[in-house]
Design an enzyme around this catalytic site. Structure first.
Site, PDB file in Angstrom:
ATOM      1  N   ASP A   1      29.105  40.170 -54.698  1.00 42.55           N
ATOM      2  CA  ASP A   1      30.319  39.921 -53.924  1.00 42.55           C
ATOM      3  C   ASP A   1      30.113  38.756 -52.961  1.00 42.55           C
ATOM      4  OD1 ASP A   1      31.280  42.033 -55.259  1.00 42.55           O
ATOM      5  OD2 ASP A   1      31.502  43.363 -53.525  1.00 42.55           O
TER       6      ASP A   1
ATOM      7  N   CYS B   1       1.124  61.509 -64.344  1.00 41.78           N
ATOM      8  CA  CYS B   1      -0.316  61.324 -64.399  1.00 41.78           C
ATOM      9  C   CYS B   1      -0.918  62.674 -64.755  1.00 41.78           C
ATOM     10  CB  CYS B   1      -0.816  60.875 -63.034  1.00 41.78           C
ATOM     11  SG  CYS B   1      -2.582  61.060 -62.857  1.00 41.78           S
TER      12      CYS B   1
ATOM     13  N   ASP C   1      35.101  50.101 -50.716  1.00 43.88           N
ATOM     14  CA  ASP C   1      34.739  49.241 -51.833  1.00 43.88           C
ATOM     15  C   ASP C   1      35.118  49.964 -53.122  1.00 43.88           C
ATOM     16  OD1 ASP C   1      33.826  47.045 -53.042  1.00 43.88           O
ATOM     17  OD2 ASP C   1      31.700  47.422 -52.686  1.00 43.88           O
TER      18      ASP C   1
ATOM     19  N   LYS D   1      37.018  49.245 -44.745  1.00 46.17           N
ATOM     20  CA  LYS D   1      37.438  48.664 -46.015  1.00 46.17           C
ATOM     21  C   LYS D   1      36.601  49.282 -47.126  1.00 46.17           C
ATOM     22  CE  LYS D   1      38.355  44.332 -48.413  1.00 46.17           C
ATOM     23  NZ  LYS D   1      37.589  44.599 -49.628  1.00 46.17           N
TER      24      LYS D   1
ATOM     25  N   LYS E   1      34.023  41.298 -42.934  1.00 45.30           N
ATOM     26  CA  LYS E   1      33.017  41.794 -43.882  1.00 45.30           C
ATOM     27  C   LYS E   1      31.699  42.160 -43.214  1.00 45.30           C
ATOM     28  CE  LYS E   1      34.888  41.225 -48.089  1.00 45.30           C
ATOM     29  NZ  LYS E   1      34.110  40.767 -49.216  1.00 45.30           N
TER      30      LYS E   1
ATOM     31  N   CYS F   1      -6.586  63.325 -59.276  1.00 47.04           N
ATOM     32  CA  CYS F   1      -5.856  62.127 -58.848  1.00 47.04           C
ATOM     33  C   CYS F   1      -5.634  62.139 -57.336  1.00 47.04           C
ATOM     34  CB  CYS F   1      -4.513  62.048 -59.561  1.00 47.04           C
ATOM     35  SG  CYS F   1      -3.605  60.549 -59.130  1.00 47.04           S
TER      36      CYS F   1
ATOM     37  N   GLU G   1      40.801  49.775 -39.876  1.00 47.45           N
ATOM     38  CA  GLU G   1      40.388  50.770 -40.884  1.00 47.45           C
ATOM     39  C   GLU G   1      39.121  50.313 -41.563  1.00 47.45           C
ATOM     40  OE1 GLU G   1      43.556  50.545 -43.707  1.00 47.45           O
ATOM     41  OE2 GLU G   1      45.065  50.613 -42.110  1.00 47.45           O
TER      42      GLU G   1
ATOM     43  N   TYR H   1      41.985  56.868 -50.847  1.00 51.65           N
ATOM     44  CA  TYR H   1      42.542  56.786 -49.499  1.00 51.65           C
ATOM     45  C   TYR H   1      43.758  55.880 -49.520  1.00 51.65           C
ATOM     46  CZ  TYR H   1      38.849  58.984 -46.679  1.00 51.65           C
ATOM     47  OH  TYR H   1      38.003  59.869 -46.083  1.00 51.65           O
TER      48      TYR H   1
ATOM     49  N   CYS I   1      -5.879  56.981 -60.371  1.00 53.18           N
ATOM     50  CA  CYS I   1      -7.093  57.699 -60.774  1.00 53.18           C
ATOM     51  C   CYS I   1      -7.562  57.348 -62.183  1.00 53.18           C
ATOM     52  CB  CYS I   1      -6.886  59.209 -60.662  1.00 53.18           C
ATOM     53  SG  CYS I   1      -5.863  59.889 -61.986  1.00 53.18           S
TER      54      CYS I   1
ATOM     55  N   CYS J   1      -3.132  55.925 -65.158  1.00 57.62           N
ATOM     56  CA  CYS J   1      -2.707  56.056 -63.762  1.00 57.62           C
ATOM     57  C   CYS J   1      -3.360  54.962 -62.913  1.00 57.62           C
ATOM     58  CB  CYS J   1      -3.102  57.439 -63.238  1.00 57.62           C
ATOM     59  SG  CYS J   1      -2.806  57.655 -61.472  1.00 57.62           S
TER      60      CYS J   1
HETATM   61  O1  D41 Z   1      40.073  49.883 -47.835  1.00 64.72           O
HETATM   62  C1  D41 Z   1      40.517  48.902 -48.406  1.00 64.72           C
HETATM   63  N1  D41 Z   1      39.858  48.393 -49.412  1.00 64.72           N
HETATM   64  C2  D41 Z   1      41.766  48.229 -47.942  1.00 64.72           C
HETATM   65  C3  D41 Z   1      42.301  47.241 -48.747  1.00 64.72           C
HETATM   66  C4  D41 Z   1      42.417  48.571 -46.763  1.00 64.72           C
HETATM   67  N2  D41 Z   1      41.920  49.559 -45.958  1.00 64.72           N
HETATM   68  N3  D41 Z   1      43.564  47.956 -46.408  1.00 64.72           N
HETATM   69  C5  D41 Z   1      44.097  46.990 -47.186  1.00 64.72           C
HETATM   70  N4  D41 Z   1      45.249  46.417 -46.802  1.00 64.72           N
HETATM   71  C6  D41 Z   1      45.821  45.472 -47.542  1.00 64.72           C
HETATM   72  C7  D41 Z   1      47.088  44.876 -47.090  1.00 64.72           C
HETATM   73  C8  D41 Z   1      46.968  44.419 -45.689  1.00 64.72           C
HETATM   74  C9  D41 Z   1      47.481  43.722 -47.960  1.00 64.72           C
HETATM   75  C10 D41 Z   1      48.163  45.921 -47.164  1.00 64.72           C
HETATM   76  C11 D41 Z   1      43.478  46.607 -48.391  1.00 64.72           C
HETATM   77  C12 D41 Z   1      44.127  45.599 -49.145  1.00 64.72           C
HETATM   78  N5  D41 Z   1      45.287  45.057 -48.707  1.00 64.72           N
HETATM   79  C13 D41 Z   1      43.626  45.097 -50.399  1.00 64.72           C
HETATM   80  N6  D41 Z   1      42.738  45.681 -51.180  1.00 64.72           N
HETATM   81  C14 D41 Z   1      42.537  44.906 -52.218  1.00 64.72           C
HETATM   82  C15 D41 Z   1      43.287  43.803 -52.117  1.00 64.72           C
HETATM   83  C16 D41 Z   1      44.014  43.912 -50.967  1.00 64.72           C
END
Ligand code: D41
Length: 779
Positions: free
Chosen positions: A32, A425, A116, A114, A313, A431, A112, A222, A410, A407
């Protein structure tokens, strides 16, 4: 200019390629962080050279086109992307932009984590879930309704009644770390698809054509926002909307909250960053959204993303680095784990230079080689692991890795059971890596029962070099124990130099010395169990003691003989054999006996063994390809003994009634020196056990009752084993060597020293014809 145009084209191609791999194939080839870097470079170049910007640049689009596997769904409102911030300064810029445009000093944001995972949209009509789609390219996604219905936390119907007639809920589908780890542990043991990370797990799962397959991979969800709303109203802030969604039964992150200004955002970022490793799911940052919708509307959008939201990030949990070497580590239970030693790299804020490769199968599946560039993942408290190899970056001449034979600690053989993922082993007792474990087990109550020797003291004794192996227990003196305890206590910062403490310590050491001494007198089954042989638990140890009776016999038996004991199968027999084959283990047994361990219940082997000490049983036990028990029985009656079979010309096997392919499989097997040696060694061991067998208590009464018979030379009509069994059925005791006690010797072709001895002692001798006549007469 040419250079910049070329670079832009190059970046666009790389990003398109990564998008395709990430979104459509779920098989990314770059991390990423690398992806983000490409996008940022391209954005910067396009900003600096607007004449080179193109309408269809990947910076202006989101995700990738649908795979075609599912019906397409046009999103009623586009699903947008999020801009990224990688530093506090960038977050400051974000807040300043909004402040200036809205001419407001105080800004409240909904913050919030984010997740993955994978962005999706859920459509509710009249409070009922009717359709769910992936984000796709933002305008059109794929209809994965059936798969989404398998996700337990996504409600089929909304609670309450104040929801809008049409409501699109946006959110993230993800796989919790524990579910991911469980899935992979299972896949590694049973050869299923190992997932590189939870996100790939979620994405791959949602793309299953068969919803039942999706249901097997535990996913979660979520909600983080809304799309189309018709026939009803929502609150006028994002945070209040999240609260509503929660009320209606949709899962919303507990960590979502409202903060004010840059300082509030950064404090939130730090707080979630600190909590990150302990969360149940992977997050790659936090998202800040201007909380009031009026402000959001005023800010509007740029090509890819809203101007009122940004993702801040965290350091990436996956990074690329180069493997310097692949080593193996031996754990305290003897399990061998391959590790990659790598160029140090910062992963999720921690420098990592070692990563687990789990087991040999995992290495083979990834095909990791020295010099490879790999992706390392570190998430939560899980040990960093290698999740992927960048095959395009493999150096020329890199060779596949294979598990070492011995091993590294030993030198004992490394072994692996059929079908098992883990190598071990086999130097259980000798050992050093397994010292603490082996002493702890040896001393345990059901083994040698040495009271007062806790694991902590064992660790100290091992650490201070007092215990190289279990036999050193019987060499410990009172002074050794007291010195160890003093040092162990010192290490823990305890310095009780009082007279009383000294007395307590002496008492403890006295008792322990006595317990150790007491344990010297033991039984065969306890002793065997105490050795800590893989798979040899108490009941197996008891069975071994019951059937063979004597350590001196057992310790030199080859593994096929152990299969003669009821309830001992191939796996246990082989584990025993491997253990006993290691010279280091044998030396420890020698030392135990030399240091006074006495086995009080030695006795003769169980006479029932007589029934299974024949060539046919042996051949059936050796796991020779194509040799079924039936074929083994045929061979057993066609050949007098193992030696004869070994030297039989191939065609005689066919004469013996074996199909051609079976006989060539057998010939091929016998041609391996190790196999031939095992066959002979086992046959000899059978003779040896046979010689030790007492008369059966329930010896059959018959014409040969009380007579001891010795068979020698080869018989043409049946094997010696069969002849012996038939004589036993008539009451005879069959012995292996000729002595004064021998009543009768049956001599076949080429009988040698035993016949000579019989003649010398004046023992009666029968030839085959006489034997056959006798058997016929008493049939
Ligand atoms: O938790 C997330 N991955 C997350 C993704 C989040 N908590 N809020 C998000 N809010 C938006 C907007 C502001 C555009 C409503 C998002 C994403 N977008 C998002 N996830 C992937 C592309 C955009």
């Amino acid at each position: 200019m040419i250079d910049i145009a070329t670079r832009i084209a190059d970046l666009r191609r790389q990003i398109e390629d990564a998008n395709q791999r990430y979104h459509a194939l779920d098989a990314p080839e770059i991390t990423d962080a690398q992806y983000d870097a490409l996008v940022r470079e391209l954005e910067a170049l396009e900003r600096a050279h607007p004449q080179l910007a193109e309408a269809d640049s990947p910076t202006r689009r989101v995700g990738s086109a649908p795979s075609g596997r599912f019906p397409q769904v046009a999103h009623a409102l586009p699903m947008l992307s999020l801009g990224n911030a990688f530093s506090d300064e960038e977050v400051g810029d974000f807040v300043r932009r909004i402040s200036e445009r809205l001419a407001r000093d105080v800004l409240a944001f909904s913050a919030e984590p984010k997740l993955d995972g994978l962005a999706i949209s859920l459509r509710y009509e009249g409070g009922v879930f009717v359709q769910g789609a992936t984000r796709g390219d933002g305008a059109t996604g794929e209809d994965v309704t059936a798969n989404l219905r398998t996700i337990a936390v996504i409600p089929e119907t909304l609670q309450g009644s104040d929801w809008p007639q049409v409501l699109e809920v946006r959110g993230e589908v993800y796989m919790a770390r524990a579910d991911f780890e469980r899935w992979n542990a299972h896949a590694r043991l049973h050869g299923g698809k190992v997932l590189a990370n939870p996100r790939n797990g979620a994405a791959g799962s949602l793309r299953q054509i068969d919803p039942q397959l999706t249901a097997q991979r535990p996913l979660s969800f979520y909600a983080y926002g809304i799309g189309l709303v018709e026939g009803g109203a929502l609150p006028d802030t994002h945070s209040a909307t999240l609260a509503k969604l929660r009320e209606w039964g949709l899962p919303v992150s507990d960590l979502a909250t409202v903060v004010v200004g840059v300082d509030g955002l950064l404090a939130y970022y730090r707080r979630i960053g600190d909590a990150r490793d302990g969360l149940a799911f992977d997050i790659d940052g936090v998202v800040y959204k201007l909380d009031d919708y009026a402000g959001q509307r005023e800010m509007g959008f740029v090509a890819r993303a809203p101007r009122w939201a940004i993702a801040h990030k965290f350091p990436a949990q996956e990074q690329a680095t180069v493997v310097d070497s692949i080593e193996v580590n031996v754990g305290r239970t003897g399990a061998v784990t391959p590790w990659a030693l790598m160029q140090p790299v910062l992963v999720g804020g921690v420098t990592v230079s070692r990563a687990t490769l789990h087991n040999a199968d995992h290495v083979a599946r990834l095909d990791v080689r020295n010099g490879d560039t790999v992706i390392v993942r570190r998430a939560g408290d899980v040990i960093p692991e290698v999740v992927q190899v960048m095959l395009e970056q493999r150096p020329a001449g890199a060779v596949p890795w294979s598990m070492p034979r011995h091993c590294p600690v030993c030198g004992a053989e490394l072994v692996r059971e059929e079908g098992a993922a883990v190598w071990r082993c086999s130097g259980e007792l000798s050992c050093p890596a397994q010292r603490v474990q082996s002493v702890f087990h040896f001393a345990s109550r059901r083994a040698m029962d040495i009271d007062g020797l806790g694991e902590r003291y064992i660790e100290s004794l091992v650490e201070f070099g007092e215990l190289e192996d279990v036999s050193d227990l019987y060499r410990l003196t009172l002074e050794d124990l007291l010195a160890m305890k003093r040092r162990a206590d010192e290490c823990e910062g305890i310095t009780p130099e009082t007279v009383k403490a000294g007395k307590v310590a002496t008492k403890w050491a006295d008792n322990l010395i006595e317990a150790i001494d007491h344990s010297r007198d033991t039984t065969l089954s306890r002793f065997l169990y105490a050795l800590g042989i893989q798979h040899v638990g108490e009941s197996t140890a008891r069975a071994l003691a019951l059937w063979f009776g004597d350590l001196a016999l057992i310790r030199h038996l080859p593994w096929p003989l152990f299969k003669r004991v009821p309830d001992i199968g191939g796996e246990v027999a082989r584990a025993l054999g491997h253990f006993l084959d290691q010279p280091g283990n044998q030396q420890v047994i020698d030392r135990l006996l030399a240091r006074g361990v006495r086995i009080g219940d030695t006795r003769a082997p169980n006479p029932e063994l007589a029934d299974v000490l024949d060539l046919a049983t042996l051949l059936a036990d050796l796991d020779i390809p194509k040799i079924t028990p039936l074929r083994a029985a045929q061979l057993g009656s066609a050949f007098a003994d193992a030696q004869m079979l070994l030297h039989a010309p191939a065609h005689t096997l066919v004469t013996a009634g074996l199909p051609a392919d079976t006989s060539s499989a057998l010939v091929a097997w016998l041609e391996e020196d190790a196999n031939a040696a095992l066959l002979l060694r086992s046959a000899q061991a059978q003779q040896q056990v046979r010689a030790l067998l007492p008369e059966r208590a329930d010896a059959v009464a018959g014409p040969l009752s009380g007579k001891t018979v010795v068979l020698t030379g080869s018989l043409s009509s049946m094997s010696r084993d069969v002849a012996g069994a038939r004589l036993e059925a008539l009451g005879a005791k069959v012995a292996g060597s000729v002595s004064k006690k021998t009543s009768l010797v049956v001599a076949g072709e080429e009988a040698g020293s035993k016949l000579a001895k019989a003649e010398e002692l004046g023992v009666e001798v029968w030839d085959e014809a006489k034997l056959l006549a006798f058997l016929a007469q008493h049939a």
